[in-house]
Design a protein around this motif. Structure first.
Motif: not given
Length: 170
Positions: A9-18, A70-79
């Motif tokens: 949840r914390q990661l999702f909130l961080t990766l979404e628009v601030a 960008f790859t790391f960010e893609y897989f974090l978003r997917l997770w």
């Protein structure tokens, strides 16, 4: 399991628009926008032969750094996408996310880097370079007007695909 859900949840909130109260997310957004803009600038600079020859190693290193990021960010978003109600199901939600317009753009940005192509096939390599401009489309997450453009592109997807196919054939 609860700690993992909180991390997701914390990661999702961080990766979404601030949000204004999430400083880490704002810093991430500024870094991310800066990285995308730098990538677009470098792709443009690489088209100038003398600049490309002088800075080829630096450009290649920056490319590797960017693709890894960008790859790391893609897989974090997917997770962490399952935090969103839209992608709630652990399997089908992720599959739905993979085929969302922004996730497809993200995948098209990183995929050419991992394709096993020979460096000697310059025409094919140059055509893949066009995908690097898709990084600019990653900015749609951060600007309202670009979000509207992405929606238009998604709504007119069939017409655009047929136009692109016609142009490629020509």
């Amino acid at each position: 399991n609860i700690m993992m859900k909180q991390l997701q949840r914390q990661l999702f909130l961080t990766l979404e628009v601030a949000h204004p109260d999430n400083k880490f997310s704002q810093i991430f957004d500024y870094f991310f926008v800066g990285l995308i803009i730098l990538n677009v600038i470098i792709v443009c600079l690489e088209t100038v032969e003398s600049v490309h020859k002088s800075y080829a190693t630096l450009f290649d290193q920056f490319e590797v750094f960017s693709i890894v990021f960008f790859t790391f960010e893609y897989f974090l978003r997917l997770w962490c996408c399952t935090v969103s109600h839209k992608y709630r199901h652990p399997l089908w939600g992720r599959i739905r996310y993979i085929f969302s317009p922004l996730a497809l753009i993200d995948l098209l940005v990183i995929l050419p880097f991992y394709l096993p192509i020979k460096k000697t096939d310059l025409r094919f390599a140059r055509s893949l370079r066009l995908f690097q401009f898709l990084r600019f489309l990653k900015l749609t997450r951060y600007f309202k007007s670009l979000k509207m453009l992405a929606e238009v592109l998604a709504n007119r997807q069939e017409e655009l695909v047929s136009t692109v196919m016609t142009v490629m054939i020509l």
